[in-house]
Scaffold this motif. Structure first.
Motif, PDB file in Angstrom:
ATOM      1  N   SER A   1       0.856  -1.190   0.000  1.00  0.00           N
ATOM      2  CA  SER A   1       0.000   0.000   0.000  1.00  0.00           C
ATOM      3  C   SER A   1       0.897   1.246   0.000  1.00  0.00           C
ATOM      4  O   SER A   1       2.090   1.173   0.295  1.00  0.00           O
ATOM      5  CB  SER A   1      -0.928  -0.016   1.214  1.00  0.00           C
ATOM      6  N   ILE A   2       0.326   2.380  -0.345  1.00  0.00           N
ATOM      7  CA  ILE A   2       1.136   3.594  -0.519  1.00  0.00           C
ATOM      8  C   ILE A   2       1.878   3.965   0.758  1.00  0.00           C
ATOM      9  O   ILE A   2       3.078   4.287   0.729  1.00  0.00           O
ATOM     10  CB  ILE A   2       0.261   4.770  -0.987  1.00  0.00           C
ATOM     11  N   HIS A   3       1.214   3.925   1.916  1.00  0.00           N
ATOM     12  CA  HIS A   3       1.923   4.318   3.147  1.00  0.00           C
ATOM     13  C   HIS A   3       3.039   3.336   3.478  1.00  0.00           C
ATOM     14  O   HIS A   3       4.108   3.740   3.955  1.00  0.00           O
ATOM     15  CB  HIS A   3       0.945   4.488   4.320  1.00  0.00           C
ATOM     16  N   ARG A   4       2.839   2.047   3.184  1.00  0.00           N
ATOM     17  CA  ARG A   4       3.911   1.078   3.420  1.00  0.00           C
ATOM     18  C   ARG A   4       5.067   1.286   2.426  1.00  0.00           C
ATOM     19  O   ARG A   4       6.236   1.113   2.769  1.00  0.00           O
ATOM     20  CB  ARG A   4       3.380  -0.345   3.306  1.00  0.00           C
ATOM     21  N   ARG A   5       4.735   1.655   1.205  1.00  0.00           N
ATOM     22  CA  ARG A   5       5.779   1.905   0.200  1.00  0.00           C
ATOM     23  C   ARG A   5       6.688   3.039   0.645  1.00  0.00           C
ATOM     24  O   ARG A   5       7.921   2.955   0.496  1.00  0.00           O
ATOM     25  CB  ARG A   5       5.122   2.238  -1.138  1.00  0.00           C
ATOM     26  N   PHE A   6       6.104   4.084   1.227  1.00  0.00           N
ATOM     27  CA  PHE A   6       6.932   5.222   1.629  1.00  0.00           C
ATOM     28  C   PHE A   6       7.630   4.972   2.972  1.00  0.00           C
ATOM     29  O   PHE A   6       8.689   5.545   3.224  1.00  0.00           O
ATOM     30  CB  PHE A   6       6.105   6.506   1.612  1.00  0.00           C
ATOM     31  N   GLU A   7       7.063   4.113   3.793  1.00  0.00           N
ATOM     32  CA  GLU A   7       7.807   3.658   4.969  1.00  0.00           C
ATOM     33  C   GLU A   7       9.075   2.923   4.513  1.00  0.00           C
ATOM     34  O   GLU A   7      10.162   3.126   5.074  1.00  0.00           O
ATOM     35  CB  GLU A   7       6.945   2.708   5.809  1.00  0.00           C
ATOM     36  N   ALA A   8       8.924   2.063   3.518  1.00  0.00           N
ATOM     37  CA  ALA A   8      10.070   1.300   3.009  1.00  0.00           C
ATOM     38  C   ALA A   8      11.116   2.232   2.383  1.00  0.00           C
ATOM     39  O   ALA A   8      12.332   2.033   2.557  1.00  0.00           O
ATOM     40  CB  ALA A   8       9.595   0.272   1.981  1.00  0.00           C
ATOM     41  N   LEU A   9      10.647   3.259   1.671  1.00  0.00           N
ATOM     42  CA  LEU A   9      11.579   4.232   1.079  1.00  0.00           C
ATOM     43  C   LEU A   9      12.381   4.937   2.174  1.00  0.00           C
ATOM     44  O   LEU A   9      13.608   5.129   2.059  1.00  0.00           O
ATOM     45  CB  LEU A   9      10.800   5.250   0.251  1.00  0.00           C
ATOM     46  N   HIS A  10      11.709   5.320   3.244  1.00  0.00           N
ATOM     47  CA  HIS A  10      12.356   5.970   4.393  1.00  0.00           C
ATOM     48  C   HIS A  10      13.443   5.058   4.966  1.00  0.00           C
ATOM     49  O   HIS A  10      14.573   5.498   5.252  1.00  0.00           O
ATOM     50  CB  HIS A  10      11.284   6.295   5.434  1.00  0.00           C
ATOM     51  N   ARG A  11      13.098   3.792   5.130  1.00  0.00           N
ATOM     52  CA  ARG A  11      14.051   2.835   5.697  1.00  0.00           C
ATOM     53  C   ARG A  11      15.239   2.615   4.764  1.00  0.00           C
ATOM     54  O   ARG A  11      16.396   2.625   5.203  1.00  0.00           O
ATOM     55  CB  ARG A  11      13.328   1.513   5.965  1.00  0.00           C
ATOM     56  N   GLU A  12      14.963   2.420   3.458  1.00  0.00           N
ATOM     57  CA  GLU A  12      16.031   2.133   2.496  1.00  0.00           C
ATOM     58  C   GLU A  12      17.041   3.280   2.386  1.00  0.00           C
ATOM     59  O   GLU A  12      18.232   3.050   2.193  1.00  0.00           O
ATOM     60  CB  GLU A  12      15.415   1.862   1.121  1.00  0.00           C
ATOM     61  N   ARG A  13      16.550   4.508   2.533  1.00  0.00           N
ATOM     62  CA  ARG A  13      17.438   5.663   2.341  1.00  0.00           C
ATOM     63  C   ARG A  13      18.040   6.179   3.648  1.00  0.00           C
ATOM     64  O   ARG A  13      18.798   7.137   3.645  1.00  0.00           O
ATOM     65  CB  ARG A  13      16.678   6.778   1.622  1.00  0.00           C
TER      66      ARG A  13
END
Length: 340
Positions: free
Chosen positions: A86-98
């Motif tokens: 989902s969109i909020h999980r996608r951006f949580e993952a982006l935060h973690r990856e970067r």
């Protein structure tokens, strides 16, 4: 999306992840029911088959749906949509990856709120700039606006029920029915049909006939969705098994289940529905309770009854284009087919 992606890219290269996320969300899957009903509502009213304007106006409904889903997934804390994050999980993952600073979940939630709002803005923009005659757009805009109000207040009532409602009281069924009508039934089929009809200059008789067809069909569609939310195959639905139980949705299916169970079982279902610590084996147990209550069979019978009402109304509707009647019949069947 090409045009909007270019616009976001000009504003800042930091918006590329947002643009990519919205492109994936809009273009990877989805039933496209609302645009389809809008288009065939137009055709049934005599609108031209080849029209870039109606394609744009109908596509605006898909942007509205995408906006609602982005926000809905956030409110329901859903991990996936159509088998993807989902969109909020996608951006949580982006935060973690970067390796960014701050609260990862808060960032994901903030991104989902803003991108859902952006989709809603694009929806209005695409509808108003569809290329259809301004008078036609003006005639359809009140129903377009009403549809958006109805789905938002229906969503609010859906959020309200788990915290303020009593699933065991006499009003639970009526409240679930109200949510079903406004969050889904009208928004999915009745209003898109009527918007398409009004864009084509349909007379009041046809707009009313579309309501008589669309509302029971929309209700049947949502009841089928409720069954899939509890018993659906994740490979088909793109959501985990029993996801509605995990999210605590107080659907009409659940309201009927409460009445078909013993007092102790109904209380257990009421207390554990949507519990944050709900384990997979307990989800399976709640599914068994719902199945044992007799509610699925009752809902299946109601779907059949609503389908008869809808198809009778479609047969009597004063459509201009008979091909539209055949396609609307096929869409009705596709919207309510079993998938579990």
């Amino acid at each position: 999306m090409d045009g909007q992606s270019a616009l976001l890219g000009k504003i800042s290269p930091q918006l590329v992840p947002a643009s990519d996320a919205l492109r994936d969300f809009l273009l990877d899957g989805g039933k496209r029911l609302r645009p389809a009903f809008c288009y065939w509502g137009w055709r049934g009213a005599g609108g031209a088959a080849e029209s870039e304007g109606i394609a744009n106006a109908a596509a605006a409904l898909e942007l509205l749906q995408a906006s609602a889903l982005v926000h809905d997934d956030l409110m329901d804390r859903s991990d996936t949509r159509r088998g993807l994050p989902s969109i909020h999980r996608r951006f949580e993952a982006l935060h973690r990856e970067r390796g960014w600073r701050g609260d990862r979940e808060q960032y994901g939630a903030s991104a989902a709120v803003l991108l859902g709002d952006l989709l809603l803005i694009w929806c209005d923009e695409l509808f108003l700039r569809s290329g259809l005659e301004p008078a036609a757009v003006l005639a359809a805009k009140p129903v377009f606006d009403l549809m958006r109000t109805e789905v938002m207040v229906g969503q609010y009532l859906d959020v309200l029920e788990p915290v303020a409602g009593d699933s065991t009281d006499e009003g639970a069924l009526d409240r679930a029915q109200t949510v079903l009508h406004y969050k889904s039934a009208k928004y999915t089929i009745e209003r898109p049909l009527q918007v398409g009809a009004l864009l084509a200059g349909a007379p009041p008789e046809l707009v009313e006939a579309y309501g008589a067809f669309g509302l029971p069909l929309g209700e049947a569609f949502q009841l089928r969705d409720d069954l899939l939310g509890v018993f659906g195959d994740p490979a088909v639905t793109g959501k985990p098994a029993g996801d509605d139980l995990r999210e605590g949705k107080r659907t009409l299916l659940v309201a009927h289940a409460m009445r078909g169970l013993s007092a102790a079982d109904a209380r257990h279902l009421d207390e554990r529905l949507g519990a944050p610590d709900l384990a997979p084996e307990e989800v399976a147990g709640l599914r068994e309770l719902v199945a044992r209550s007799g509610a699925p069979e009752l809902v299946e019978r109601r779907i059949d009854e609503l389908m008869r009402q809808a198809l009778d109304a479609l047969a009597a509707a004063p459509l201009v284009d008979e091909r539209a009647r055949a396609v609307l019949l096929a869409l009705a069947e596709a919207a309510t087919v079993r998938k579990y």
